[in-house]
Design a protein around this motif. Sequence first.
Motif, short mmCIF file in Angstrom:
data_model
loop_
_atom_site.label_atom_id
_atom_site.label_comp_id
_atom_site.label_asym_id
_atom_site.label_seq_id
_atom_site.Cartn_x
_atom_site.Cartn_y
_atom_site.Cartn_z
N PRO A 51 1.00 -1.33 0.20
CA PRO A 51 -0.15 -0.16 0.04
C PRO A 51 1.01 1.19 0.25
O PRO A 51 2.35 1.45 0.31
CB PRO A 51 -0.71 0.00 1.41
CG PRO A 51 -0.14 -1.02 2.02
CD PRO A 51 0.82 -1.92 0.98
N SER A 53 0.35 5.46 0.38
CA SER A 53 0.04 6.57 0.55
C SER A 53 1.20 7.85 1.05
O SER A 53 1.89 7.67 1.35
CB SER A 53 -0.67 6.60 1.98
OG SER A 53 0.17 6.47 2.96
N ALA A 85 -2.82 4.76 -2.21
CA ALA A 85 -4.48 5.75 -2.04
C ALA A 85 -4.46 6.95 -2.90
O ALA A 85 -4.19 7.36 -3.75
CB ALA A 85 -3.73 5.66 -0.95
N LYS A 106 -6.49 4.00 -6.49
CA LYS A 106 -7.90 4.13 -6.32
C LYS A 106 -9.29 5.57 -6.31
O LYS A 106 -9.83 5.56 -5.73
CB LYS A 106 -8.13 3.73 -4.53
CG LYS A 106 -7.44 2.53 -4.38
CD LYS A 106 -7.48 1.95 -2.80
CE LYS A 106 -8.76 2.49 -1.78
NZ LYS A 106 -8.90 1.62 -0.70
#
Length: 262
Positions: A51, A53, A85, A106
């Motif tokens: 992930p 961010s 993100a 996303k």
Amino acid sequence: MRTQHKKRSIGRVSAVALTVGVLGITTLAPTASAATWPTPNGSQAVPKTIPVSGVTDGGLKKYYGSGELAGDGQEEGQDPIFELADGATLKNVIIGAPGADGIHCKGSCTLQNVWWEDVGEDAATFRGGNSAVYTVTGGGAKKAADKVFQHNGGGKLNVSNFAVQDFKTLYRSCGNCSTQYKRTSAFTNIEVTYPGSRLVGINTNYGDSTTLRNITIIGDSGRKIVPCQKYIGNNTGAEPTTNGSGPDSTHCKYTSSDIIYK
């Protein structure tokens, strides 16, 4: 994901700007030959989606799938190597083989100096809403048996200073996603090396549009690569039908001078 199915001249002595190096230094790659892929600064196996961010700088390390991410074909539903993100930036990364489903955004995202050595299912998939803006600057992709950039959500994709080699489709606005959008895209200073089938595929019935500027195509003496393929998309999962190709003032926004053959 649904599968459907990257005045200033770049003439005789000009070049396509490609961002290379961890420090974000911009160099010039001659348009008379294919762009040079960077040398990885180490490598890392990725067994589970990473992930992202904020801002992540990969230092030009190569990341490749392992375990459940070891797929490199066109199987549907593969997970990505990186998932960004909304608002995230990923830069200075090389994605090797197996490449799984590359990168998922996303929401709005920035991909800076990202290179795909051997595209798996797709290089990057954009899934944000109508207000999302996706920016790809620098980098390149090769060995894409299907698509490089898959646009499943809404919003706008801007791609600049990008190289693509040995591919089928550089960009596809999803032709049969269950939720459809009006999608916008723009491609500027793109170095394209044959073989390839089409640069962009868009759905005219949903109001899609794309802009092509300073596109250099290398090795396509027969001019087989279609710059802009139009489709009639659907939300039923059926195979979309084609709806012509070539420039116009509404959907495929470019002129013959925007496509340079070498």
